[in-house]
Design a protein around this motif. Structure first.
Motif, short mmCIF file in Angstrom:
data_model
loop_
_atom_site.label_atom_id
_atom_site.label_comp_id
_atom_site.label_asym_id
_atom_site.label_seq_id
_atom_site.Cartn_x
_atom_site.Cartn_y
_atom_site.Cartn_z
N ILE A 133 46.16 57.51 86.36
CA ILE A 133 45.38 57.80 85.15
C ILE A 133 43.98 58.28 85.50
CG2 ILE A 133 44.31 56.75 83.11
CD1 ILE A 133 46.76 54.86 83.00
N SER A 134 43.43 57.76 86.60
CA SER A 134 42.04 58.04 86.96
C SER A 134 41.78 59.52 87.22
CB SER A 134 41.63 57.23 88.20
OG SER A 134 42.30 57.70 89.36
N VAL A 135 42.80 60.30 87.59
CA VAL A 135 42.59 61.73 87.85
C VAL A 135 42.98 62.60 86.66
CG1 VAL A 135 42.81 61.47 90.35
CG2 VAL A 135 44.84 61.99 88.99
N LYS A 136 43.37 61.95 85.56
CA LYS A 136 43.65 62.62 84.29
C LYS A 136 44.68 63.75 84.41
CE LYS A 136 38.98 61.60 82.64
NZ LYS A 136 37.68 62.16 82.16
N PRO A 137 45.86 63.44 84.93
CA PRO A 137 46.88 64.50 85.07
C PRO A 137 47.52 64.86 83.73
CG PRO A 137 47.82 62.40 85.71
CD PRO A 137 46.37 62.14 85.39
N ASP A 138 48.00 66.08 83.65
CA ASP A 138 48.78 66.51 82.48
C ASP A 138 50.27 66.28 82.70
OD1 ASP A 138 46.63 67.63 80.84
OD2 ASP A 138 46.45 69.12 82.43
N VAL A 139 50.66 66.19 83.96
CA VAL A 139 52.07 65.94 84.28
C VAL A 139 52.15 65.24 85.64
CG1 VAL A 139 52.36 68.24 85.30
CG2 VAL A 139 54.37 66.99 84.52
N ILE A 140 53.10 64.31 85.75
CA ILE A 140 53.37 63.61 87.01
C ILE A 140 54.76 64.03 87.48
CG2 ILE A 140 53.71 61.38 88.14
CD1 ILE A 140 51.94 60.15 85.91
N PHE A 141 54.82 64.75 88.60
CA PHE A 141 56.11 65.05 89.23
C PHE A 141 56.45 63.88 90.15
CE2 PHE A 141 54.66 69.44 88.35
CZ PHE A 141 55.77 69.90 87.66
N ALA A 142 57.69 63.42 90.09
CA ALA A 142 58.09 62.27 90.91
C ALA A 142 59.40 62.59 91.62
CB ALA A 142 58.25 61.04 90.04
N ALA A 143 59.54 62.04 92.82
CA ALA A 143 60.79 62.18 93.56
C ALA A 143 61.82 61.22 92.96
CB ALA A 143 60.57 61.88 95.03
N SER A 144 63.06 61.38 93.38
CA SER A 144 64.15 60.61 92.79
C SER A 144 64.20 59.17 93.27
CB SER A 144 65.49 61.29 93.07
OG SER A 144 65.65 61.49 94.45
N PHE A 145 63.12 58.69 93.92
CA PHE A 145 63.05 57.26 94.23
C PHE A 145 62.87 56.45 92.94
CE2 PHE A 145 58.71 58.15 93.59
CZ PHE A 145 57.96 56.99 93.57
N LEU A 146 62.48 57.14 91.86
CA LEU A 146 62.39 56.50 90.55
C LEU A 146 63.71 56.67 89.81
CD1 LEU A 146 58.91 57.62 89.11
CD2 LEU A 146 59.48 55.46 90.19
N ASP A 147 64.25 55.57 89.26
CA ASP A 147 65.40 55.71 88.39
C ASP A 147 64.91 55.94 86.96
OD1 ASP A 147 64.60 53.19 87.41
OD2 ASP A 147 66.11 52.12 88.58
N ARG A 148 65.82 56.07 86.03
CA ARG A 148 65.44 56.38 84.64
C ARG A 148 64.50 55.33 84.04
NH1 ARG A 148 67.57 59.28 80.11
NH2 ARG A 148 69.16 60.21 81.45
N ALA A 149 64.83 54.06 84.26
CA ALA A 149 64.01 52.98 83.68
C ALA A 149 62.60 53.00 84.26
CB ALA A 149 64.68 51.63 83.93
N LYS A 150 62.49 53.19 85.58
CA LYS A 150 61.16 53.21 86.22
C LYS A 150 60.35 54.43 85.80
CE LYS A 150 62.44 50.51 90.32
NZ LYS A 150 62.68 50.56 91.78
N ALA A 151 61.03 55.56 85.65
CA ALA A 151 60.33 56.77 85.20
C ALA A 151 59.82 56.60 83.78
CB ALA A 151 61.26 57.97 85.30
N ASP A 152 60.67 56.05 82.90
CA ASP A 152 60.24 55.80 81.52
C ASP A 152 59.09 54.80 81.46
OD1 ASP A 152 62.12 57.55 80.54
OD2 ASP A 152 63.61 55.99 80.09
#
Length: 381
Positions: A133-152
């Protein structure tokens, strides 16, 4: 008569005036709804709706110059392939703390290390919502180490759209990589660049296959890949079933006889049984092999590839997931080594730099070769 005519004219005028006001009132009542509908439509058009690699429907503000961050193994690399460093506003601490290693994207863009920290990073780390949050992004791209619940969950905590990418499991020419590149291109406004990358890889896939598809197995040497890095360095017994650089050029991979796919450790006795004609080793772990060679030279000297001087290095490609550029560069080298007549017009070093320039904008082979050894025959005595 004049009075009567005057009255009729008066009422006609009043009637017209009333009619005008009625029409004007109706018009004014329509205008707000019309403008509201336009505003609603404009507001709706400012939302970009993406379906990520987990099948999640993600809404993103469709504006120029989006502030971008990428977290987890390989996410930043894919973004850089499409968009360079433009609008990257932070990186994981691991990208700063680790030595450069074989991360060609850090070689190409060392200025990334000067950006703010957005979390710890690393294969087993968890996202840091506060730092993101501190860098005020408009979008966070994440690798697939996140599952659906963690991404949500991360999206809910940061109130920032989270888009999950994926490399698939082929290392090279994987449809999930293509889908990820297209999603990045759509979000950052570089659709043409994403398609250029995909078309380039597809052309190379066709090139490799067309030159090797008609070679009968009886005319092919048996080949082994050893010392593959996977969540750290490993020795000679570390190999890969259905190794995609081998698959791309139709190589006989002795490890495929195990029936296993992907990374695994194999017993030395099994390698003796396979007795490959040609051996490639990941140069990131060459010291491990050389130390083991000193302890157990009889084992290595029993292998045909060692006896005949057919042991070769390949550039390390696996650091915080797959450096696709280096995998392709290695494939040119492997092809030239295994099938010299089929690839006699190919200079692997020149093709490697072509690949690095296309993916990352800079020729990086000499730097990789200086650090690891490059495309060369390995000597042990």
């Amino acid at each position: 008569m004049k009075g009567k005519g005057f009255c009729l004219d008066y009422f006609r005028v009043i009637k017209k005036v009333v009619g005008i006001f009625l029409i004007l009132g109706l018009f004014l009542s329509i205008i707000p709804d019309t403008f509201y509908g336009q505003a609603k439509q404009e507001k709706s058009s400012q939302k970009l709706i993406i379906t990520d690699l987990l099948g999640r429907r993600v809404e993103i503000e469709n504006k120029k110059n989006k502030r971008i961050v990428a977290i987890g193994p390989g996410a930043l690399r894919l973004v850089l392939y499409v968009n360079g460093t433009k609008n990257i506003v932070g990186v994981e601490n691991a990208e700063k703390a680790w030595e450069e290693g074989s991360r060609t994207y850090i070689m190409a863009y060392p200025q990334l290390k000067k950006l703010p920290v957005i979390g710890q990073g690393g294969a087993d780390s968890s996202p840091d919502p506060e730092k993101l949050i501190s860098v005020k992004p408009d979008v966070i791209f994440a690798a697939s180490f996140l599952d659906r619940a963690k991404a949500d969950n991360l999206q809910q905590k940061t109130n920032v759209p989270v888009v999950v990418l994926d490399y698939g499991n082929k290392l090279l020419f994987d449809q999930n990589v293509y889908k990820s590149l297209r999603i990045i291109g759509q979000i950052v406004g570089k659709i043409e660049r994403a398609e250029e990358l995909i078309n380039y890889m597809q052309r190379l896939k066709g090139f490799f296959h067309s030159r090797t598809k008609d070679i009968p197995n009886s005319k092919k040497p048996k080949v082994y890949i050893g010392a593959i890095s996977f969540k750290g360095g490993h020795g000679f017994e570390s190999t890969w079933g259905r190794y995609f650089p081998f698959m791309a050029i139709n190589v006989l991979n002795v490890a495929d006889t195990s029936g296993k796919e992907g990374w695994f450790m194999v017993d030395k006795e099994k390698i003796l049984e396979w007795d490959p004609d040609i051996i490639f080793v990941d140069e990131a772990n060459l010291d491990i092999i050389k130390q083991d060679y000193k302890k157990n030279p009889e084992f290595y000297k029993s292998l045909s590839a060692f006896k005949n001087g057919r042991v070769y290095g390949q550039l390390p490609y696996n650091f915080y997931w797959t450096n696709i550029d280096t995998v392709i560069a290695n494939t040119f080298w492997i092809a030239k080594t295994v099938y010299p007549e089929r690839f006699k017009d190919v200079d692997p070093v020149k093709r490697a730099d072509e690949v690095y320039k296309f993916f990352l904008g800079k020729p990086l082979y000499s730097k990789m070769a200086k650090k690891f050894g490059g495309f060369t025959k390995i000597k042990f005595d």
